[in-house]
Design an enzyme around this catalytic site. Sequence first.
Site, PDB file in Angstrom:
ATOM      1  N   ARG A  33       8.266  -4.521   7.465  1.00  0.00           N
ATOM      2  CA  ARG A  33       8.684  -3.234   6.917  1.00  0.00           C
ATOM      3  C   ARG A  33      10.167  -2.962   6.946  1.00  0.00           C
ATOM      4  O   ARG A  33      10.802  -2.843   5.929  1.00  0.00           O
ATOM      5  CB  ARG A  33       7.988  -2.089   7.654  1.00  0.00           C
ATOM      6  CG  ARG A  33       6.546  -1.941   7.321  1.00  0.00           C
ATOM      7  CD  ARG A  33       6.017  -0.719   7.994  1.00  0.00           C
ATOM      8  NE  ARG A  33       4.969  -0.085   7.217  1.00  0.00           N
ATOM      9  CZ  ARG A  33       4.460   1.081   7.514  1.00  0.00           C
ATOM     10  NH1 ARG A  33       4.911   1.757   8.541  1.00  0.00           N
ATOM     11  NH2 ARG A  33       3.513   1.600   6.788  1.00  0.00           N
TER      12      ARG A  33
ATOM     13  N   ARG B 227       9.111 -12.568   3.431  1.00  0.00           N
ATOM     14  CA  ARG B 227       8.022 -12.040   2.607  1.00  0.00           C
ATOM     15  C   ARG B 227       8.260 -12.321   1.122  1.00  0.00           C
ATOM     16  O   ARG B 227       7.340 -12.687   0.394  1.00  0.00           O
ATOM     17  CB  ARG B 227       7.948 -10.536   2.906  1.00  0.00           C
ATOM     18  CG  ARG B 227       7.216  -9.671   2.002  1.00  0.00           C
ATOM     19  CD  ARG B 227       5.763  -9.571   2.384  1.00  0.00           C
ATOM     20  NE  ARG B 227       5.167  -8.461   1.685  1.00  0.00           N
ATOM     21  CZ  ARG B 227       4.950  -8.439   0.374  1.00  0.00           C
ATOM     22  NH1 ARG B 227       5.271  -9.454  -0.365  1.00  0.00           N
ATOM     23  NH2 ARG B 227       4.397  -7.377  -0.190  1.00  0.00           N
TER      24      ARG B 227
HETATM   25  O1  CP3 Z   1       2.707  -3.378  14.183  1.00  0.00           O
HETATM   26  C1  CP3 Z   1       3.110  -4.398  13.574  1.00  0.00           C
HETATM   27  O2  CP3 Z   1       4.268  -4.497  13.205  1.00  0.00           O
HETATM   28  C2  CP3 Z   1       2.147  -5.555  13.383  1.00  0.00           C
HETATM   29  C3  CP3 Z   1       1.618  -5.678  12.066  1.00  0.00           C
HETATM   30  C4  CP3 Z   1       0.699  -4.606  11.506  1.00  0.00           C
HETATM   31  C5  CP3 Z   1       0.553  -4.455  10.109  1.00  0.00           C
HETATM   32  N1  CP3 Z   1      -0.443  -3.552   9.899  1.00  0.00           N
HETATM   33  C6  CP3 Z   1       1.330  -5.179   9.086  1.00  0.00           C
HETATM   34  C7  CP3 Z   1       1.428  -4.616   7.729  1.00  0.00           C
HETATM   35  C8  CP3 Z   1      -0.177  -3.720  12.127  1.00  0.00           C
HETATM   36  C9  CP3 Z   1      -0.409  -3.418  13.609  1.00  0.00           C
HETATM   37  C10 CP3 Z   1      -0.912  -3.073  11.094  1.00  0.00           C
HETATM   38  C11 CP3 Z   1      -1.976  -2.095  11.372  1.00  0.00           C
HETATM   39  C12 CP3 Z   1      -2.563  -1.348  10.255  1.00  0.00           C
HETATM   40  N2  CP3 Z   1      -2.821  -1.782   8.976  1.00  0.00           N
HETATM   41  C13 CP3 Z   1      -3.076  -0.028  10.391  1.00  0.00           C
HETATM   42  C14 CP3 Z   1      -3.109   0.762  11.670  1.00  0.00           C
HETATM   43  C15 CP3 Z   1      -1.798   1.367  12.017  1.00  0.00           C
HETATM   44  C16 CP3 Z   1      -1.386   2.512  11.148  1.00  0.00           C
HETATM   45  O3  CP3 Z   1      -0.324   2.401  10.525  1.00  0.00           O
HETATM   46  O4  CP3 Z   1      -2.084   3.542  11.136  1.00  0.00           O
HETATM   47  C17 CP3 Z   1      -3.585   0.344   9.127  1.00  0.00           C
HETATM   48  C18 CP3 Z   1      -4.219   1.674   8.784  1.00  0.00           C
HETATM   49  C19 CP3 Z   1      -3.421  -0.771   8.242  1.00  0.00           C
HETATM   50  C20 CP3 Z   1      -3.869  -0.896   6.830  1.00  0.00           C
HETATM   51  C21 CP3 Z   1      -2.722  -1.141   5.919  1.00  0.00           C
HETATM   52  N3  CP3 Z   1      -1.965  -2.301   5.888  1.00  0.00           N
HETATM   53  C22 CP3 Z   1      -2.195  -0.261   4.932  1.00  0.00           C
HETATM   54  C23 CP3 Z   1      -2.730   1.129   4.650  1.00  0.00           C
HETATM   55  C24 CP3 Z   1      -1.116  -0.911   4.323  1.00  0.00           C
HETATM   56  C25 CP3 Z   1      -0.270  -0.452   3.145  1.00  0.00           C
HETATM   57  C26 CP3 Z   1       0.713   0.559   3.499  1.00  0.00           C
HETATM   58  C27 CP3 Z   1       1.640   0.184   4.669  1.00  0.00           C
HETATM   59  O5  CP3 Z   1       1.356   0.686   5.761  1.00  0.00           O
HETATM   60  O6  CP3 Z   1       2.573  -0.589   4.500  1.00  0.00           O
HETATM   61  C28 CP3 Z   1      -0.951  -2.156   4.968  1.00  0.00           C
HETATM   62  C29 CP3 Z   1       0.080  -3.162   4.646  1.00  0.00           C
HETATM   63  C30 CP3 Z   1       0.893  -3.744   5.732  1.00  0.00           C
HETATM   64  N4  CP3 Z   1       0.421  -4.088   6.974  1.00  0.00           N
HETATM   65  C31 CP3 Z   1       2.257  -4.063   5.667  1.00  0.00           C
HETATM   66  C32 CP3 Z   1       2.605  -4.623   6.911  1.00  0.00           C
HETATM   67  C33 CP3 Z   1       3.945  -5.171   7.318  1.00  0.00           C
HETATM   68  C34 CP3 Z   1       3.165  -3.889   4.430  1.00  0.00           C
HETATM   69  C35 CP3 Z   1       2.837  -4.931   3.429  1.00  0.00           C
HETATM   70  C36 CP3 Z   1       4.019  -5.648   2.863  1.00  0.00           C
HETATM   71  O7  CP3 Z   1       4.802  -6.289   3.595  1.00  0.00           O
HETATM   72  O8  CP3 Z   1       4.093  -5.601   1.660  1.00  0.00           O
END
Ligand code: CP3
Length: 345
Positions: free
Chosen positions: A30, A39
């Site tokens: 992020r 990425r």
């Molecule tokens: O904490 C960390 O840095 C470890 C990696 C991690 C990711 N997702 C990577 C990710 C963790 C712990 C998660 C948890 C996650 N994923 C949750 C629970 C935590 C929270 O934020 O409430 C949830 C609900 C998700 C589901 C999810 N993944 C969504 C809704 C999305 C899209 C929107 C967003 O949050 O970016 C993701 C994508 C995601 N997961 C990204 C990353 C780095 C972004 C994707 C990208 O790089 O294009």
Amino acid sequence: MNLKNDLILRAARGESVERYPVWLMRQAGRILPEYRAVRNSLSGFKELVETPQLAAEVTIQPVDILDVDAAIIFSDILVVPEAMGLEYQMIEKKGPWFEKTVCTREQLSTIQTDFDIEDRLGYVTEAIKITNKELDGRVPLIGFAGAPWTIFCYMTEGQGSKTFSVSRKILYTDPTLAHELLQSITDVTIKYLKAQIAAGAHMVQVFDSWAGILGKDQYQEFGIKYLKQIADAINEVPVTLFSKGAFSSLKEIGELSCNTVGLDWNMNIEQARALVGETRTLQGNLDPCALYSSHKELERLTNNMMESFVSQRHIVNLGHGVYPDIDPEKVKTFIKTVKSYAIKH
Ligand code: CP3
């Protein structure tokens, strides 16, 4: 392997610490240009998640660049529903999308629970092993999974939602189906967390991101019931339960067999401490938007938060994941402020 910095594990267990440990939810990815460089060289998010060497690389970036006290394995909570038979796509600027969902008994019958974790999620355990090798004990590595309720939300709704009304509807129209799916998710999640621990995760966090959309009674029945099974099953390493928005159930969450209770930024620390008591560590809870303020104001807000801790049992974090457009320099200020704070208790 001996850890050179085990502050977060000591804080989780309630042992004495010389300062508060600090990390950020969603620190891997992020916000860092170094993450985006990795990425952008790939087809997408899923390729990164499924390539252990690269997942390890972006897991370690915040340790190198931001100087956090823990790493969290780069993955996603959605790998669990995928392993159970619902493939997801991560759509740019939109978020997750599932072609298939589980809203009927027929769809439920296609859901798989009895598979070998290493077969379907071996890329995560492999990433954990590589990360620990490369971290060489610098900081502990956090494993994680989504809570059954939050995974249920994605498996039934098929995508993000403000209200998750499709998911909540099922709690009224077919609570038996809801319980069967929640139990299946719980069984897989326990196996999955144990596999992460066997691979080297030093502690685990369960993210219940959508806890706050249920009322207290429903959260007890469809959320906490399953969190309890997970907390009871995991005894190998410290467990953190983070139920976002579940202030009305904080006391009940604190009574589960966990070490740490995560707090979002709406929760008042003194009130949370009074509800949870002294036998659990609290984690959180600066408003992620506080990182949009000036460096000076951010320092003040971070210090204010720590002033409200009346015990040593705290792990400093934000109240939810760090937002994608936050300046990494602000994150560094937040971390430095925590590290230079002298504990008063
Ligand atoms: O904490 C960390 O840095 C470890 C990696 C991690 C990711 N997702 C990577 C990710 C963790 C712990 C998660 C948890 C996650 N994923 C949750 C629970 C935590 C929270 O934020 O409430 C949830 C609900 C998700 C589901 C999810 N993944 C969504 C809704 C999305 C899209 C929107 C967003 O949050 O970016 C993701 C994508 C995601 N997961 C990204 C990353 C780095 C972004 C994707 C990208 O790089 O294009």
